[in-house]
Motif scaffolding. Structure first.
Motif, PDB file in Angstrom:
ATOM      1  N   PHE A 139      14.793  73.514  88.182  1.00  0.00           N
ATOM      2  CA  PHE A 139      15.988  74.313  88.402  1.00  0.00           C
ATOM      3  C   PHE A 139      16.002  75.434  87.365  1.00  0.00           C
ATOM      4  CE2 PHE A 139      17.874  70.166  89.976  1.00  0.00           C
ATOM      5  CZ  PHE A 139      17.950  70.564  91.302  1.00  0.00           C
ATOM      6  N   LYS A 140      16.787  76.453  87.647  1.00  0.00           N
ATOM      7  CA  LYS A 140      16.898  77.564  86.701  1.00  0.00           C
ATOM      8  C   LYS A 140      18.106  77.389  85.780  1.00  0.00           C
ATOM      9  CE  LYS A 140      16.538  82.622  86.552  1.00  0.00           C
ATOM     10  NZ  LYS A 140      15.282  82.590  85.763  1.00  0.00           N
ATOM     11  N   THR A 141      19.095  76.619  86.224  1.00  0.00           N
ATOM     12  CA  THR A 141      20.301  76.393  85.420  1.00  0.00           C
ATOM     13  C   THR A 141      20.555  74.898  85.235  1.00  0.00           C
ATOM     14  OG1 THR A 141      21.862  76.313  87.284  1.00  0.00           O
ATOM     15  CG2 THR A 141      21.302  78.494  86.406  1.00  0.00           C
ATOM     16  N   ILE A 142      21.195  74.567  84.117  1.00  0.00           N
ATOM     17  CA  ILE A 142      21.553  73.178  83.855  1.00  0.00           C
ATOM     18  C   ILE A 142      22.597  72.700  84.856  1.00  0.00           C
ATOM     19  CG2 ILE A 142      22.559  71.589  82.169  1.00  0.00           C
ATOM     20  CD1 ILE A 142      21.466  73.421  79.968  1.00  0.00           C
ATOM     21  N   GLN A 143      23.482  73.604  85.258  1.00  0.00           N
ATOM     22  CA  GLN A 143      24.544  73.230  86.181  1.00  0.00           C
ATOM     23  C   GLN A 143      23.976  72.697  87.492  1.00  0.00           C
ATOM     24  OE1 GLN A 143      28.021  73.445  85.318  1.00  0.00           O
ATOM     25  NE2 GLN A 143      27.964  71.975  86.997  1.00  0.00           N
ATOM     26  N   GLU A 144      22.891  73.309  87.984  1.00  0.00           N
ATOM     27  CA  GLU A 144      22.263  72.823  89.217  1.00  0.00           C
ATOM     28  C   GLU A 144      21.803  71.380  89.060  1.00  0.00           C
ATOM     29  OE1 GLU A 144      19.750  76.127  91.399  1.00  0.00           O
ATOM     30  OE2 GLU A 144      19.538  76.349  89.229  1.00  0.00           O
ATOM     31  N   ALA A 145      21.245  71.080  87.907  1.00  0.00           N
ATOM     32  CA  ALA A 145      20.756  69.719  87.665  1.00  0.00           C
ATOM     33  C   ALA A 145      21.911  68.727  87.617  1.00  0.00           C
ATOM     34  CB  ALA A 145      19.957  69.680  86.367  1.00  0.00           C
ATOM     35  N   ILE A 146      22.992  69.080  86.923  1.00  0.00           N
ATOM     36  CA  ILE A 146      24.149  68.194  86.849  1.00  0.00           C
ATOM     37  C   ILE A 146      24.711  67.932  88.242  1.00  0.00           C
ATOM     38  CG2 ILE A 146      26.531  68.002  86.024  1.00  0.00           C
ATOM     39  CD1 ILE A 146      25.659  69.589  83.576  1.00  0.00           C
ATOM     40  N   ASP A 147      24.766  68.976  89.053  1.00  0.00           N
ATOM     41  CA  ASP A 147      25.298  68.833  90.406  1.00  0.00           C
ATOM     42  C   ASP A 147      24.397  67.974  91.290  1.00  0.00           C
ATOM     43  OD1 ASP A 147      27.370  70.454  89.628  1.00  0.00           O
ATOM     44  OD2 ASP A 147      26.541  72.280  90.538  1.00  0.00           O
ATOM     45  N   SER A 148      23.157  67.728  90.849  1.00  0.00           N
ATOM     46  CA  SER A 148      22.195  66.965  91.656  1.00  0.00           C
ATOM     47  C   SER A 148      22.001  65.538  91.173  1.00  0.00           C
ATOM     48  CB  SER A 148      20.831  67.679  91.649  1.00  0.00           C
ATOM     49  OG  SER A 148      20.937  68.983  92.177  1.00  0.00           O
ATOM     50  N   VAL A 149      22.764  65.127  90.165  1.00  0.00           N
ATOM     51  CA  VAL A 149      22.561  63.790  89.589  1.00  0.00           C
ATOM     52  C   VAL A 149      22.786  62.703  90.634  1.00  0.00           C
ATOM     53  CG1 VAL A 149      23.501  62.123  87.960  1.00  0.00           C
ATOM     54  CG2 VAL A 149      23.020  64.457  87.213  1.00  0.00           C
ATOM     55  N   GLY A 150      23.927  62.711  91.326  1.00  0.00           N
ATOM     56  CA  GLY A 150      24.189  61.723  92.361  1.00  0.00           C
ATOM     57  C   GLY A 150      24.215  60.301  91.829  1.00  0.00           C
ATOM     58  N   MET A 151      23.779  59.348  92.683  1.00  0.00           N
ATOM     59  CA  MET A 151      23.839  57.924  92.340  1.00  0.00           C
ATOM     60  C   MET A 151      22.574  57.486  91.623  1.00  0.00           C
ATOM     61  SD  MET A 151      25.720  56.426  95.754  1.00  0.00           S
ATOM     62  CE  MET A 151      25.739  54.751  95.089  1.00  0.00           C
ATOM     63  N   HIS A 152      22.375  58.032  90.430  1.00  0.00           N
ATOM     64  CA  HIS A 152      21.172  57.720  89.657  1.00  0.00           C
ATOM     65  C   HIS A 152      21.507  57.754  88.172  1.00  0.00           C
ATOM     66  CE1 HIS A 152      18.524  58.397  93.186  1.00  0.00           C
ATOM     67  NE2 HIS A 152      19.361  59.363  93.472  1.00  0.00           N
ATOM     68  N   ASP A 153      20.778  56.952  87.400  1.00  0.00           N
ATOM     69  CA  ASP A 153      20.744  57.121  85.952  1.00  0.00           C
ATOM     70  C   ASP A 153      19.682  58.186  85.705  1.00  0.00           C
ATOM     71  OD1 ASP A 153      22.648  55.160  85.453  1.00  0.00           O
ATOM     72  OD2 ASP A 153      21.146  53.576  85.515  1.00  0.00           O
ATOM     73  N   THR A 154      20.094  59.338  85.189  1.00  0.00           N
ATOM     74  CA  THR A 154      19.241  60.517  85.211  1.00  0.00           C
ATOM     75  C   THR A 154      19.011  61.083  83.821  1.00  0.00           C
ATOM     76  OG1 THR A 154      20.110  61.062  87.393  1.00  0.00           O
ATOM     77  CG2 THR A 154      18.963  62.817  86.219  1.00  0.00           C
ATOM     78  N   THR A 155      17.784  61.528  83.574  1.00  0.00           N
ATOM     79  CA  THR A 155      17.469  62.336  82.402  1.00  0.00           C
ATOM     80  C   THR A 155      17.147  63.748  82.874  1.00  0.00           C
ATOM     81  OG1 THR A 155      16.570  60.443  81.186  1.00  0.00           O
ATOM     82  CG2 THR A 155      15.950  62.640  80.418  1.00  0.00           C
ATOM     83  N   ILE A 156      17.861  64.719  82.329  1.00  0.00           N
ATOM     84  CA  ILE A 156      17.635  66.124  82.661  1.00  0.00           C
ATOM     85  C   ILE A 156      16.864  66.754  81.513  1.00  0.00           C
ATOM     86  CG2 ILE A 156      18.743  68.339  83.157  1.00  0.00           C
ATOM     87  CD1 ILE A 156      21.152  66.745  84.233  1.00  0.00           C
ATOM     88  N   HIS A 157      15.637  67.169  81.786  1.00  0.00           N
ATOM     89  CA  HIS A 157      14.760  67.750  80.767  1.00  0.00           C
ATOM     90  C   HIS A 157      14.929  69.268  80.783  1.00  0.00           C
ATOM     91  CE1 HIS A 157      12.622  63.848  80.536  1.00  0.00           C
ATOM     92  NE2 HIS A 157      12.857  63.812  81.831  1.00  0.00           N
ATOM     93  N   VAL A 158      15.319  69.840  79.637  1.00  0.00           N
ATOM     94  CA  VAL A 158      15.637  71.266  79.586  1.00  0.00           C
ATOM     95  C   VAL A 158      14.658  71.994  78.669  1.00  0.00           C
ATOM     96  CG1 VAL A 158      17.415  72.970  79.058  1.00  0.00           C
ATOM     97  CG2 VAL A 158      18.069  70.734  79.975  1.00  0.00           C
ATOM     98  N   ARG A 159      14.002  73.005  79.211  1.00  0.00           N
ATOM     99  CA  ARG A 159      13.083  73.828  78.445  1.00  0.00           C
ATOM    100  C   ARG A 159      13.868  74.828  77.579  1.00  0.00           C
ATOM    101  NH1 ARG A 159       8.942  72.601  76.802  1.00  0.00           N
ATOM    102  NH2 ARG A 159       7.995  74.667  76.907  1.00  0.00           N
ATOM    103  N   PRO A 160      13.243  75.385  76.531  1.00  0.00           N
ATOM    104  CA  PRO A 160      13.932  76.351  75.667  1.00  0.00           C
ATOM    105  C   PRO A 160      14.471  77.540  76.455  1.00  0.00           C
ATOM    106  CG  PRO A 160      11.890  75.634  74.651  1.00  0.00           C
ATOM    107  CD  PRO A 160      11.883  75.085  76.055  1.00  0.00           C
ATOM    108  N   GLY A 161      15.575  78.101  75.947  1.00  0.00           N
ATOM    109  CA  GLY A 161      16.182  79.250  76.601  1.00  0.00           C
ATOM    110  C   GLY A 161      17.664  79.304  76.317  1.00  0.00           C
ATOM    111  N   VAL A 162      18.316  80.312  76.876  1.00  0.00           N
ATOM    112  CA  VAL A 162      19.766  80.473  76.754  1.00  0.00           C
ATOM    113  C   VAL A 162      20.385  80.165  78.112  1.00  0.00           C
ATOM    114  CG1 VAL A 162      21.657  82.034  76.198  1.00  0.00           C
ATOM    115  CG2 VAL A 162      19.491  82.214  74.954  1.00  0.00           C
ATOM    116  N   TYR A 163      21.326  79.234  78.118  1.00  0.00           N
ATOM    117  CA  TYR A 163      21.949  78.786  79.365  1.00  0.00           C
ATOM    118  C   TYR A 163      23.435  79.070  79.344  1.00  0.00           C
ATOM    119  CZ  TYR A 163      17.521  76.382  80.017  1.00  0.00           C
ATOM    120  OH  TYR A 163      16.181  76.106  80.172  1.00  0.00           O
ATOM    121  N   GLY A 164      24.018  79.244  80.528  1.00  0.00           N
ATOM    122  CA  GLY A 164      25.446  79.498  80.647  1.00  0.00           C
ATOM    123  C   GLY A 164      26.259  78.234  80.508  1.00  0.00           C
TER     124      GLY A 164
END
Length: 254
Positions: free
Chosen positions: A82-107
């Motif tokens: 994904f390009k934004t962290i928000q997209e990943a959060i919105d995709s968590v659903g019914m899972h125990d999830t780890t969101i891996h974020v690469r370096p950068g500036v996010y909104g």
């Protein structure tokens, strides 16, 4: 008489032999049944174990985010993030999830703990900056929190944020849990949050929007150089950089 006697004896032997054969067959049958039952139970248990492992795999998920990606992908691999962290959060659903974020500036990011509020989906997620706060920033853009949640609920009902710099925001983090983060350049560092091994420095504002932390629980954190404006009625807490109802354990607060 002898013939009749022989017939009786012979018949008795046949009956005895039939009984013995029947008993043997019954024993063999019981043995086979027992073995089949054990085998079936073993197969069932193995199958149940495999099903449990597979179900656990289904419940666990990894998502990937990279601000430098030319466009958003599926988020399911580092090659299609994904390009934004928000997209990943919105995709968590019914899972125990780890969101891996690469370096950068996010909104700014808003976590949805609506389902957790109603105790429908008891799943958790961790948002992890892979190269730490020196290279990974969440910018509140000066108009709102860097990280916030829909409901002001306990941290365990929210996500965990690891290794980010939270900056340029009214709140660095509003609700949620924060680990190994730098919170700086905000009005209020943390509000109704839980933090561990964080540096909260240089946050300054007015009222509920000023100081290091408010109504938060801090573990092994350093809280320095945070201020609330003198006209605020919490003036008595300015020197500490902590507002009302904070609990600080093994922290440095200056």
């Amino acid at each position: 008489m002898a013939t009749a006697y022989n017939i009786v004896i012979g018949t008795s032997l046949v009956v005895l032999l039939a009984l013995l054969v029947g008993m043997c067959l019954a024993g063999v049958w019981r043995h086979l049944t027992r073995q089949l039952t054990r085998s079936g139970l073993a197969v069932f248990l193995i199958g149940a174990g495999i099903a449990t492992v597979e179900a656990q795999k289904i419940r666990q998920k990894d998502l990937y985010v990279d601000a430098s990606a030319p466009q958003s992908g599926s988020g399911c691999s580092a090659d299609s993030p994904f390009k934004t962290i928000q997209e990943a959060i919105d995709s968590v659903g019914m899972h125990d999830t780890t969101i891996h974020v690469r370096p950068g500036v996010y909104g700014p990011c808003e976590g949805d703990n609506t389902c957790l509020f109603y105790e429908v989906i008891p799943y958790r997620y961790r948002v992890v900056a892979e190269e730490g706060p020196a290279k990974t920033f969440i910018d509140g853009q000066g108009v709102g929190p860097a990280v916030s949640y829909i409901f002001n609920e306990p941290p365990e009902w929210c996500g965990t944020w690891c290794g980010f710099t939270l900056t340029n925001a009214t709140f660095g983090g509003r609700n949620g849990r924060y680990e190994n983060c730098l919170v700086t350049g905000c009005g209020l560092g943390l509000w109704q949050a839980e933090a561990e091994n964080c540096l909260i420095v240089g946050n300054s504002g007015s009222g509920a929007y000023g100081g290091g932390a408010d109504e938060s629980v801090l573990y092994n954190c350093t809280v320095v150089g945070n201020m609330m404006k003198p006209e605020d009625w919490w003036i008595g807490h300015v020197s500490a950089g902590l507002s009302r109802s904070c609990q600080a354990y093994n922290c440095i607060v200056l």
